[in-house]
Design a protein around this motif. Structure first.
Motif, PDB file in Angstrom:
ATOM      1  N   ALA A 378       0.831  -1.198   0.000  1.00 26.78           N
ATOM      2  CA  ALA A 378       0.000   0.000   0.000  1.00 26.78           C
ATOM      3  C   ALA A 378       0.869   1.253   0.000  1.00 26.78           C
ATOM      4  O   ALA A 378       1.861   1.337   0.714  1.00 26.78           O
ATOM      5  CB  ALA A 378      -0.916   0.002   1.212  1.00 26.78           C
ATOM      6  N   ILE A 439      -4.751  -0.029   7.983  1.00 26.93           N
ATOM      7  CA  ILE A 439      -3.986  -0.065   6.729  1.00 26.93           C
ATOM      8  C   ILE A 439      -2.886  -1.111   6.807  1.00 26.93           C
ATOM      9  O   ILE A 439      -2.659  -1.880   5.870  1.00 26.93           O
ATOM     10  CB  ILE A 439      -3.385   1.323   6.427  1.00 26.93           C
ATOM     11  CG1 ILE A 439      -4.491   2.359   6.210  1.00 26.93           C
ATOM     12  CG2 ILE A 439      -2.475   1.248   5.196  1.00 26.93           C
ATOM     13  CD1 ILE A 439      -5.407   2.056   5.068  1.00 26.93           C
ATOM     14  N   SER A 443      -2.816  -4.287   4.312  1.00 21.78           N
ATOM     15  CA  SER A 443      -1.678  -4.352   3.395  1.00 21.78           C
ATOM     16  C   SER A 443      -1.036  -5.735   3.370  1.00 21.78           C
ATOM     17  O   SER A 443      -0.313  -6.070   2.431  1.00 21.78           O
ATOM     18  CB  SER A 443      -0.631  -3.306   3.789  1.00 21.78           C
ATOM     19  OG  SER A 443      -1.157  -2.006   3.679  1.00 21.78           O
ATOM     20  N   LEU A 453      -5.690  -3.849  -1.902  1.00 22.59           N
ATOM     21  CA  LEU A 453      -5.526  -2.458  -1.486  1.00 22.59           C
ATOM     22  C   LEU A 453      -4.293  -1.896  -2.169  1.00 22.59           C
ATOM     23  O   LEU A 453      -3.181  -2.392  -1.979  1.00 22.59           O
ATOM     24  CB  LEU A 453      -5.382  -2.356   0.030  1.00 22.59           C
ATOM     25  CG  LEU A 453      -5.213  -0.929   0.566  1.00 22.59           C
ATOM     26  CD1 LEU A 453      -6.520  -0.159   0.434  1.00 22.59           C
ATOM     27  CD2 LEU A 453      -4.753  -0.949   2.017  1.00 22.59           C
ATOM     28  N   PHE A 456      -3.767   4.507   0.048  1.00 18.06           N
ATOM     29  CA  PHE A 456      -4.645   5.123   1.034  1.00 18.06           C
ATOM     30  C   PHE A 456      -4.289   6.594   1.181  1.00 18.06           C
ATOM     31  O   PHE A 456      -3.256   7.061   0.697  1.00 18.06           O
ATOM     32  CB  PHE A 456      -4.503   4.415   2.383  1.00 18.06           C
ATOM     33  CG  PHE A 456      -3.135   4.565   2.995  1.00 18.06           C
ATOM     34  CD1 PHE A 456      -2.895   5.533   3.955  1.00 18.06           C
ATOM     35  CD2 PHE A 456      -2.083   3.749   2.597  1.00 18.06           C
ATOM     36  CE1 PHE A 456      -1.635   5.687   4.508  1.00 18.06           C
ATOM     37  CE2 PHE A 456      -0.818   3.897   3.138  1.00 18.06           C
ATOM     38  CZ  PHE A 456      -0.594   4.872   4.096  1.00 18.06           C
ATOM     39  N   LEU A 465      -9.483   4.850   1.026  1.00 17.99           N
ATOM     40  CA  LEU A 465      -8.826   3.613   0.622  1.00 17.99           C
ATOM     41  C   LEU A 465      -8.886   3.496  -0.895  1.00 17.99           C
ATOM     42  O   LEU A 465      -9.943   3.740  -1.493  1.00 17.99           O
ATOM     43  CB  LEU A 465      -9.512   2.404   1.267  1.00 17.99           C
ATOM     44  CG  LEU A 465      -9.568   2.397   2.799  1.00 17.99           C
ATOM     45  CD1 LEU A 465     -10.354   1.183   3.289  1.00 17.99           C
ATOM     46  CD2 LEU A 465      -8.173   2.394   3.384  1.00 17.99           C
ATOM     47  N   TYR A 467      -8.448   1.080  -4.208  1.00 23.23           N
ATOM     48  CA  TYR A 467      -8.441  -0.313  -4.636  1.00 23.23           C
ATOM     49  C   TYR A 467      -8.371  -0.401  -6.160  1.00 23.23           C
ATOM     50  O   TYR A 467      -8.614   0.579  -6.872  1.00 23.23           O
ATOM     51  CB  TYR A 467      -9.713  -1.031  -4.175  1.00 23.23           C
ATOM     52  CG  TYR A 467      -9.848  -1.222  -2.690  1.00 23.23           C
ATOM     53  CD1 TYR A 467      -9.297  -2.337  -2.063  1.00 23.23           C
ATOM     54  CD2 TYR A 467     -10.549  -0.302  -1.902  1.00 23.23           C
ATOM     55  CE1 TYR A 467      -9.434  -2.532  -0.696  1.00 23.23           C
ATOM     56  CE2 TYR A 467     -10.691  -0.486  -0.534  1.00 23.23           C
ATOM     57  CZ  TYR A 467     -10.126  -1.608   0.069  1.00 23.23           C
ATOM     58  OH  TYR A 467     -10.267  -1.793   1.419  1.00 23.23           O
ATOM     59  N   SER A 537     -14.559  -7.714  -1.366  1.00 23.69           N
ATOM     60  CA  SER A 537     -14.140  -6.362  -0.966  1.00 23.69           C
ATOM     61  C   SER A 537     -14.462  -6.110   0.506  1.00 23.69           C
ATOM     62  O   SER A 537     -15.114  -6.913   1.168  1.00 23.69           O
ATOM     63  CB  SER A 537     -14.828  -5.318  -1.842  1.00 23.69           C
ATOM     64  OG  SER A 537     -16.217  -5.301  -1.600  1.00 23.69           O
TER      65      SER A 537
END
Length: 689
Positions: A378, A439, A443, A453, A456, A465, A467, A537
């Motif tokens: 991420a 997060i 991650s 992910l 962010f 967030l 995606y 999700s």
């Protein structure tokens, strides 16, 4: 001589008395109640049809499927004048279904707003005929613009953005002289603009971005526009001179030429040229100055064979290798400056948005290292980048609204498309620290059937967030919002989606350490990519769901009774999703008879009877399924939705049971030709008993 009037008979007297009394009663009634309060029957009938076509939604308070009096006893979103309905305002209520077939009866309606719902099917051919304002944006409507709009001469505002409308538009705008705002953006319209656009003499705002329009925009040349957006279309040719000076012209993503593509159109063009010219002149002056200094240094060095090393090391500029190169640069820059008068302006678009530091990276790294079991991918995005990519989180980019926030489509100049979830719910305690913990945990999640992910943002109170974007949106939309012309999911595709989702849950429950409860398993959170592969999700967001009843029909009984949510509660919700795949029904549907409103309660008694089971199967499959696969699928469902949590299987067992339905590829060739083919290109590798 005066003649006496003949005496009144008893009959005549009685009639006279009755007439006088009736007259007095009628006049008294008018004086006491000069206007009847009952709504016009035609309006009531039309609203009844709308309510039925929307599947009789419980959120519309006061509405009825038969009769009623919306002008006397208020109905949600309805405004009346006397006995006539004049406004219908129902935006953003999650309504699904269609608008019915009786809108033409609503002759007094001037304001008609069903935006930001889940309406599907074609726009009704007849809309309220005297409407001034129509807003159907942000639905999943299909087909084209009904030609009946051509007769709505009072229409001032029409917004159909963010639907799935397509085709070439008819020449239907010739009589719409009062139209001031028209938004057809984010659809699939194609072909040339209709010539009748040129008749929209009061049009101030026109948004056509993100379609497949082609040809020129010359038909718009004489309109009094101050806001024109034609981005991301296939338009070609020149921008008409009169359009170059409008306040807001946007043409990025087209082959149009002759104007800047900035948001300030022609005005920005002149400003850009002036800025460029000023920069070039300044550079030329610096170069000339450097040239003079170097020549002076060269002449002084000719009288001495030594270089002052101290003064050389303390120069404030980098020495250039050759005066000839400087002279060439001056000539080249001069030519470019002259070319500013005739060449198109430089494209000053900002570089594609990329990751920017918005959190303390050291602190974030500590979080990751503290909990990590693998490499975290991420990255941080800046708020300004995500605002630009989502059009400042505009309604035209809205993909959906969930329990904890809204989801937007983010588009970048390089063609990249992502999904941005803007979280509105609050976390307990130190929100920023808790968000970084989330997060860090997300991650570490890497599975082919879990939405990855990408990044962010945590700035100015925002928690965002980022995606990957899935082209086919969600399983919920495929099962419940598709129109009659959409190709339904085949049986083998449904089984595969169930198996892939089960594998994602198995990863969360039994691979992640510690185990991760999802807590919001539903068909709307199962996203489908271009090949209809499942991607689960909202993984790792359990902290935002504390104390919430998230989705009617999905919650396990132990959660609604004691709020004790466990891994086995996820398994119950997954069983409900499997029931959706089997039956095509919603988990809870208030439009059904009372005994059928709860999908689980209705289905459980029938899962082990083959005759009843076949009657339950989604009619969209037209009987195309292997009976043995159907029976095994039903057995897995029955185990998942058991009332006692401890009796439900673990996800590993669920995956194993579903995988047993998959036959070896070689056997697939022996299957009867009656079996349907899958939408996937590689479904020959899958087969089901």
């Amino acid at each position: 001589m005066v003649m006496a009037a003949p005496p009144l008979s008893s009959t005549t007297f009685a009639f006279s008395t009755f007439s006088s009394s009736f007259f007095f009663f009628a006049v008294s009634s008018l004086l006491i109640n000069p206007a009847a309060s009952d709504t016009k029957s035609a309006d009531v009938s039309a609203l009844n049809v709308i309510f039925q076509s929307l599947n009789s939604p419980s959120q519309l308070s006061g509405w009825k499927s038969n009769g009623g009096d919306p002008c006397d006893k208020p109905w949600q979103g309805i405004t009346c004048s006397g006995s006539s309905v004049t406004e219908i305002k129902l935006p953003g209520l999650g309504l699904s279904g269609t608008l019915g077939y009786q809108l033409s009866s609503l002759t007094s309606v001037t304001y008609f707003d069903f935006s930001k719902n889940n309406l599907h099917g074609d726009i009704p051919y007849q809309l309220p005929p005297n409407a001034l304002h129509i807003d159907l944006a942000g639905n999943t409507l299909t087909g084209g613009i009904p030609y009946s709009i051509s007769q709505m001469t009072d229409l001032e505002y029409l917004n159909l953005a963010g639907n799935q409308l397509k085709g070439q538009m008819s020449d239907m705008f010739g009589k719409l002289q009062k139209m001031s705002e028209l938004d057809l953006s984010f659809n699939h319209f194609s072909g040339d603009l209709p010539e009748s656009f040129g008749s929209l003499r009061n049009l101030k705002t026109l948004h056509l971005q993100n379609n497949q329009f082609s040809g020129s925009i010359n038909v718009l040349a004489d309109l009094p526009l101050d806001d024109l957006n034609v981005q991301n279309n296939q338009f070609t040719g020149q921008v008409p001179p009169k359009l170059k000076d409008i306040d807001n012209l946007q043409i990025d993503g087209t082959s149009l030429s002759g104007s800047s593509s900035s948001k300030k159109g022609g005005k920005a063009k002149g400003m850009n040229i002036a800025i460029i010219a000023g920069v070039v002149i300044a550079v030329l002056l610096v170069i000339v100055l450097l040239l003079a200094v170097l020549r002076k240094a060269k002449s002084s060095s000719a009288s001495s064979p030594y270089i002052d090393e101290h003064s050389y090391q303390n120069r404030s500029f980098t020495p250039l290798a050759d005066n000839e190169l400087i002279e060439q640069a001056v000539v080249s820059s001069s030519l470019n400056l002259k070319g500013l008068q005739t060449s198109p302006p430089m494209d000053l678009k900002p570089p594609p948005p990329g990751p920017h530091e918005s959190l303390n990276e050291n602190e974030f790294s500590v979080k990751l290292n503290k909990h990590s079991i693998g490499h975290a991918h991420a990255i941080t995005y800046s708020l300004i980048d995500l605002r630009a990519a989502t059009g400042s989180f505009s309604s035209s980019r809205l993909l959906g609204e969930g329990s904890i926030g809204s989801v937007y489509k983010a588009k970048y100049a390089d063609g990249k498309v992502l999904t941005v979830k803007k979280i509105d719910s609050k976390l307990p305690g130190d929100s920023s620290s808790a968000f970084m913990d989330i997060i860090a945990a997300i991650s570490r999640m890497h599975h082919p059937n879990i939405s990855e992910l990408i990044g962010f943002c945590s700035e100015s109170g925002y928690q965002l967030l980022v995606y990957e974007f899935q082209r086919n949106e969600s399983l919920h939309e495929f099962l419940h919002l598709s129109d009659d012309y959409s190709r339904p999911l085949t049986w083998d595709t449904r089984v595969r989606i169930a198996l892939e989702t089960a594998r994602a849950l198995e990863y969360l429950h039994e691979v992640c350490s510690p185990s991760s409860i999802h807590k919001n398993i539903k068909s709307a959170n199962i996203l489908l990519d271009a090949e209809l592969n499942a991607h689960l999700s909202e993984c790792g967001l359990t902290a935002y769901y504390e104390g919430q009843n998230l989705s009617p029909g999905y919650d396990a009984p132990e959660f609604t009774n004691t709020r004790a949510y466990t891994l086995k509660s996820d398994i119950y919700s997954f069983g409900v999703v499997m029931l959706e795949l089997l039956t095509g029904r919603r988990p809870f549907d208030s439009s059904k008879p009372m005994a059928e409103q709860s999908l689980v309660s209705w289905a459980i008694p029938q899962l082990h009877d083959m005759g009843s089971l076949k009657q339950m199967v989604d009619p969209a499959l037209h009987g195309l399924y292997p009976p043995k696969s159907l029976s095994r699928f039903a057995d897995v469902i029955a185990q998942c939705v058991l009332l006692e949590p401890e009796l439900r299987p673990a996800m590993t067992e669920v995956v194993r049971s579903l995988a047993q339905c998959v036959r070896p590829a070689g056997i697939n060739n022996k299957l009867s030709g009656k079996m349907s083919t899958s939408l996937r290109s590689d479904d020959s590798d899958y087969g089901y008993y």
